[in-house]
Design a protein around this motif. Structure first.
Motif, PDB file in Angstrom:
ATOM      1  N   HIS A  33      51.902 -26.893  64.930  1.00  0.00           N
ATOM      2  CA  HIS A  33      51.880 -27.355  63.540  1.00  0.00           C
ATOM      3  C   HIS A  33      52.066 -26.229  62.520  1.00  0.00           C
ATOM      4  O   HIS A  33      52.336 -26.497  61.347  1.00  0.00           O
ATOM      5  N   LEU A  34      51.927 -24.986  62.938  1.00  0.00           N
ATOM      6  CA  LEU A  34      52.093 -23.866  62.000  1.00  0.00           C
ATOM      7  C   LEU A  34      53.459 -23.888  61.329  1.00  0.00           C
ATOM      8  O   LEU A  34      53.621 -23.389  60.208  1.00  0.00           O
ATOM      9  N   GLY A  91      46.188  -7.667  62.369  1.00  0.00           N
ATOM     10  CA  GLY A  91      46.908  -7.751  63.632  1.00  0.00           C
ATOM     11  C   GLY A  91      47.183  -9.140  64.162  1.00  0.00           C
ATOM     12  O   GLY A  91      48.019  -9.305  65.044  1.00  0.00           O
ATOM     13  N   TYR A  92      46.495 -10.159  63.654  1.00  0.00           N
ATOM     14  CA  TYR A  92      46.738 -11.500  64.185  1.00  0.00           C
ATOM     15  C   TYR A  92      47.807 -12.205  63.358  1.00  0.00           C
ATOM     16  O   TYR A  92      48.159 -11.783  62.259  1.00  0.00           O
ATOM     17  N   ASN A  93      48.320 -13.299  63.923  1.00  0.00           N
ATOM     18  CA  ASN A  93      49.384 -14.028  63.245  1.00  0.00           C
ATOM     19  C   ASN A  93      48.901 -14.593  61.911  1.00  0.00           C
ATOM     20  O   ASN A  93      47.781 -15.090  61.805  1.00  0.00           O
ATOM     21  N   TYR A  94      49.766 -14.519  60.925  1.00  0.00           N
ATOM     22  CA  TYR A  94      49.417 -15.004  59.591  1.00  0.00           C
ATOM     23  C   TYR A  94      49.424 -16.532  59.548  1.00  0.00           C
ATOM     24  O   TYR A  94      48.515 -17.160  59.015  1.00  0.00           O
ATOM     25  N   PHE A  95      50.476 -17.139  60.109  1.00  0.00           N
ATOM     26  CA  PHE A  95      50.593 -18.593  60.119  1.00  0.00           C
ATOM     27  C   PHE A  95      50.041 -19.120  61.449  1.00  0.00           C
ATOM     28  O   PHE A  95      50.517 -18.748  62.515  1.00  0.00           O
ATOM     29  N   LEU A  96      49.053 -20.019  61.360  1.00  0.00           N
ATOM     30  CA  LEU A  96      48.391 -20.558  62.543  1.00  0.00           C
ATOM     31  C   LEU A  96      48.409 -22.083  62.517  1.00  0.00           C
ATOM     32  O   LEU A  96      48.689 -22.692  61.489  1.00  0.00           O
ATOM     33  N   ALA A 199      53.883 -32.489  64.954  1.00  0.00           N
ATOM     34  CA  ALA A 199      53.480 -31.489  65.940  1.00  0.00           C
ATOM     35  C   ALA A 199      53.224 -32.180  67.273  1.00  0.00           C
ATOM     36  O   ALA A 199      52.553 -33.217  67.335  1.00  0.00           O
ATOM     37  N   LEU A 200      53.736 -31.596  68.345  1.00  0.00           N
ATOM     38  CA  LEU A 200      53.512 -32.139  69.689  1.00  0.00           C
ATOM     39  C   LEU A 200      52.161 -31.703  70.264  1.00  0.00           C
ATOM     40  O   LEU A 200      51.551 -32.433  71.045  1.00  0.00           O
ATOM     41  N   SER A 201      51.710 -30.508  69.925  1.00  0.00           N
ATOM     42  CA  SER A 201      50.396 -29.992  70.346  1.00  0.00           C
ATOM     43  C   SER A 201      50.090 -30.311  71.811  1.00  0.00           C
ATOM     44  O   SER A 201      49.123 -31.018  72.115  1.00  0.00           O
TER      45      SER A 201
END
Length: 228
Positions: A33-34, A91-96, A199-201
């Motif tokens: 879904h990000l 360090g982690y992804n901005y879009f989640l 989103a398939l998730s």
């Protein structure tokens, strides 16, 4: 037929990986879904937005702290396969998978002024500063829930809504009659929405196979078939 922009196969999606992305007209289908925020940014900002959110989860995780990456980005100019490249300074992804609504709202405060929520009431819930979140049951959809008729409208669907979420074994929650009801409602109301993000998730549906099968049940009347 879907225009497939990303197909990395049935790999792990979870919070930050994007393995699949396809579109047909104004319908965008992704495993994570990000990527919805990339689609929403393509809407003109000339009107307020009604967001109809159908998802097992609220997807209301907060924006990354001390980060302003999205404020400086024009996602319209960025290919979808680059959206997972953006990292927070820590360090982690901005879009989640659960923060995209807050991130979008923080950049465009007040743009979403109506939020129709149809969920299992799971996941983080952090209120949006600019809009009251209205909770409904999926059977209420035929009541034309939105009041702001002049708004642009986003339909935001997660296939995991149709599955139990016990994180040990996921399986279909609703009857064939409800799935048929929703599929028929979607066919009849599709033109009311400026954009549809799906989103398939797969992990939240128990497997890729579960998710794809359910998505294809829902989208059969629209002649859309997901094949990965």
């Amino acid at each position: 037929m879907l225009n497939i922009l990303i197909n990395k196969g049935k790999n792990t999606s979870l919070g930050q990986n994007l393995n699949y992305f396809a579109c047909k007209d104004d319908i965008f289908i992704m495993d994570n879904h990000l990527a919805a925020i990339w689609c929403w940014d393509r809407l003109p900002k000339d009107k307020n937005i009604t967001l109809v959110h159908i998802d097992a989860h609220y997807d209301l995780g907060t924006s990354p702290p001390n980060g302003s990456i999205y404020q400086e980005l024009d996602l319209i100019t960025i290919p979808i396969n680059k959206i997972t490249d953006y990292k927070h300074p820590r360090g982690y992804n901005y879009f989640l998978w659960d923060n995209y609504i807050h991130v979008f709202n923080d950049k465009y405060p007040g743009l979403i002024n109506e939020f129709i929520s149809i969920t299992h009431r799971l996941g983080n819930f952090n209120e949006l500063a600019t809009v009251e979140i209205e909770e409904y049951d999926i059977w209420h959809l035929n009541s034309n829930l939105w009041k702001e008729t002049q708004n642009r409208k986003i339909l935001n669907i997660d296939i995991d809504y149709f599955f139990k979420q016990n994180y040990k074994s996921s399986y279909e929650l609703f009857s064939d009659s409800l799935v048929s009801f929703f599929s028929s409602w979607l066919l009849q109301n599709l033109q009311k929405f400026d954009i549809v993000t799906v989103a398939l998730s797969p992990e939240c549906c128990g497997s890729w196979e579960n998710s794809i099968s359910m998505a294809n049940k829902i989208f059969e009347p629209l002649s859309i078939k997901v094949e990965i």
